[in-house]
Design an enzyme around this catalytic site. Structure first.
Site, PDB file in Angstrom:
ATOM      1  N   SER A   1      11.699  16.591   6.828  1.00 23.93           N
ATOM      2  CA  SER A   1      10.508  17.315   6.686  1.00 23.93           C
ATOM      3  C   SER A   1       9.523  16.599   7.658  1.00 23.93           C
ATOM      4  O   SER A   1       9.507  17.753   8.725  1.00 23.93           O
ATOM      5  CB  SER A   1      10.517  16.963   5.309  1.00 23.93           C
ATOM      6  OG  SER A   1       9.415  18.111   4.005  1.00 23.93           O
TER       7      SER A   1
ATOM      8  N   HIS B   1      16.738  20.341   0.006  1.00 23.03           N
ATOM      9  CA  HIS B   1      14.894  19.273   0.576  1.00 23.03           C
ATOM     10  C   HIS B   1      15.222  18.130   0.670  1.00 23.03           C
ATOM     11  O   HIS B   1      15.039  17.552   1.380  1.00 23.03           O
ATOM     12  CB  HIS B   1      13.975  20.544   0.783  1.00 23.03           C
ATOM     13  CG  HIS B   1      12.989  19.825   1.574  1.00 23.03           C
ATOM     14  ND1 HIS B   1      13.174  20.629   2.921  1.00 23.03           N
ATOM     15  CD2 HIS B   1      12.341  19.181   1.229  1.00 23.03           C
ATOM     16  CE1 HIS B   1      12.734  19.492   3.723  1.00 23.03           C
ATOM     17  NE2 HIS B   1      11.586  19.246   2.823  1.00 23.03           N
TER      18      HIS B   1
END
Length: 438
Positions: free
Chosen positions: A207, A411
């Site tokens: 990320s 994610h």
């Protein structure tokens, strides 16, 4: 009613803060006000005052009920304690950035190649450990013989110190992920290489940990020579196609949101303070509540994947996350959505002073010459495939582009999924080995 009452007290205290450009005794980060207000609420409960108005007895009842439950002790162990508990030697190292921030790094020493792990947004080094020894990436790399280093960005729970500024001060939080890539990563990478007498290391980012890498190696291209391989677990740079509900809601009102947070001195977003500890221990402290309440909040930001929820591990995960970020980091990401570019922070009318242009400059990702392996998943709301493709077309040395073979992989599954080892980390280890042998 209870929640509204507590929020009213916190909001009222925030509005009492005096605003200003410089850090003074009168300007305080709202996160620290939350700490004080939370303690005041506890004092009110102990004294019996305001019980009728705020129903503090009910708050106390909930609090003590959840505290009476027998928790997994890993919730309360810090990262070095967790490593020692599971039989791994741990080291802690502190470095100072050129602009004065003191950052803590953690190491699992070994004789193999150096691997540097950089966490994502809202996370810290803990998130490579808290999933446990069977699926935590730091453990798996150490088991494979790698010398594992874990970094912590400024503002996270492990890096909240500065040589002259306090995190209670607004000026402390005047940074985005640009400064993390420009100042934090270089000093941590150099320190790890010098400590191990190595010339190169393997960088793994998740990320925001990928965003900061792209900043580093595009703005300071000399660092490309220090990277043997970069592994991007959800490459986040261009964001105009993001499906994150949180960012879609904030994006149209980003200027208003930024002005409002500054007006209330909310310079730190989701801080790991006394109030957050209470909320996560109360609402995320058991598998059931963590699944119902806290994981759904994560889905709102990062995308859902109910099949990969590890409910028994969730209380431990949320016992260490969120780890704190500057509100300005979020604002910068939202600007990328609005501009459809991967560029520096937009200061508005101050851009001329800052950049010599009315428009913030783009990051020259074409200068990233180190080999990059990108791992992508179809259900990643934060790193949409259209945005990832824009990036990889501009990278001059794409080593691998790997799609996670699981349709619902989201994610946060890159670090928290129940089957993350089988679905992702086996391939990550194979890609690293392939690069080292090439």
């Amino acid at each position: 009613m209870i929640i509204r009452s507590v929020l009213f007290v916190i909001f009222s205290e925030m509005l009492k803060v005096i605003n200003g450009e410089n850090c003074t005794l009168f300007e305080r980060n709202a996160a620290d006000i939350d700490n004080d207000v939370f303690e005041e609420i506890k004092d009110y409960a102990d004294s019996g005052a305001f019980e009728a108005l705020f129903n503090i007895t009910a708050i106390e009842s909930i609090y003590h009920e959840f505290k009476s439950i027998k928790y997994n002790e890993d919730i309360f162990l810090n990262i070095t304690q967790l490593l020692h508990k599971y039989g791994y030697f741990a080291e802690q190292h502190e470095v100072q950035t050129s602009d004065g921030y003191l950052l803590n790094m953690f190491r699992i020493p070994n004789k193999g190649p150096v691997v540097f792990l950089m966490h994502g947004i809202f996370c810290s080094s803990d998130d490579y450990v808290t999933p446990g020894p069977d699926r935590g990436l730091a453990y798996l790399l150490a088991d494979a013989g790698y010398d594992v280093w874990m970094g912590n960005a400024r503002g996270t729970i492990h890096s909240r110190n500065h040589i002259s500024l306090s995190p209670s001060c607004a000026e402390f939080w005047d940074f985005t992920w640009d400064e993390i890539g420009r100042y934090d990563l270089p000093i941590m990478i150099d320190y790890a290489l010098n400590a191990t007498n190595q010339e190169q290391l393997i960088y793994i980012g998740h990320s925001q940990g990928t965003t900061t890498f792209f900043v580093l190696c595009s703005e300071r291209p000399e660092y490309n020579d220090k990277i043997r391989l970069m592994v991007a677990l959800s490459a986040v740079s261009f964001l105009s196609h993001t499906k994150s509900l949180f960012f879609q809601i904030v994006s149209p009102i980003n200027s208003l949101f930024w002005d409002a947070t500054k007006a209330m001195n909310i310079y730190e977003f989701m801080p790991r303070n006394a109030l957050m500890e209470f909320l996560t221990s109360t609402f995320c402290g058991t598998p059931a509540t963590a699944t119902i309440v806290c994981d759904n909040e994560v889905f709102f930001f990062a995308g859902p994947d109910f099949t990969q929820i590890n409910s028994t591990a969730l209380p431990v995960l949320f016992g260490h996350a969120p780890a704190g970020i500057a509100t300005k980091q979020l604002i910068h990401y939202v600007q990328l959505i609005q501009s459809a570019k991967f560029g520096q922070f937009d200061h508005g009318w101050r851009n001329i002073e800052k950049y010599g242009s009315t428009i913030p400059p783009d990051y020259p990702v074409e200068k990233i010459t180190s080999p990059v392996a990108v791992f992508y998943s179809r259900n990643d709301w934060f790193g949409d495939i259209e945005d990832v493709e824009i990036l990889i077309k501009r990278l001059p040395n794409l080593f691998k582009f790997v799609t996670v073979q699981y349709e619902s992989f989201s994610h946060m599954d890159y670090i928290w999924a129940r089957d993350v080892k089988e679905l992702l980390y086996v391939d990550v280890l194979n890609v690293i080995e392939e690069c080292l042998n090439s």
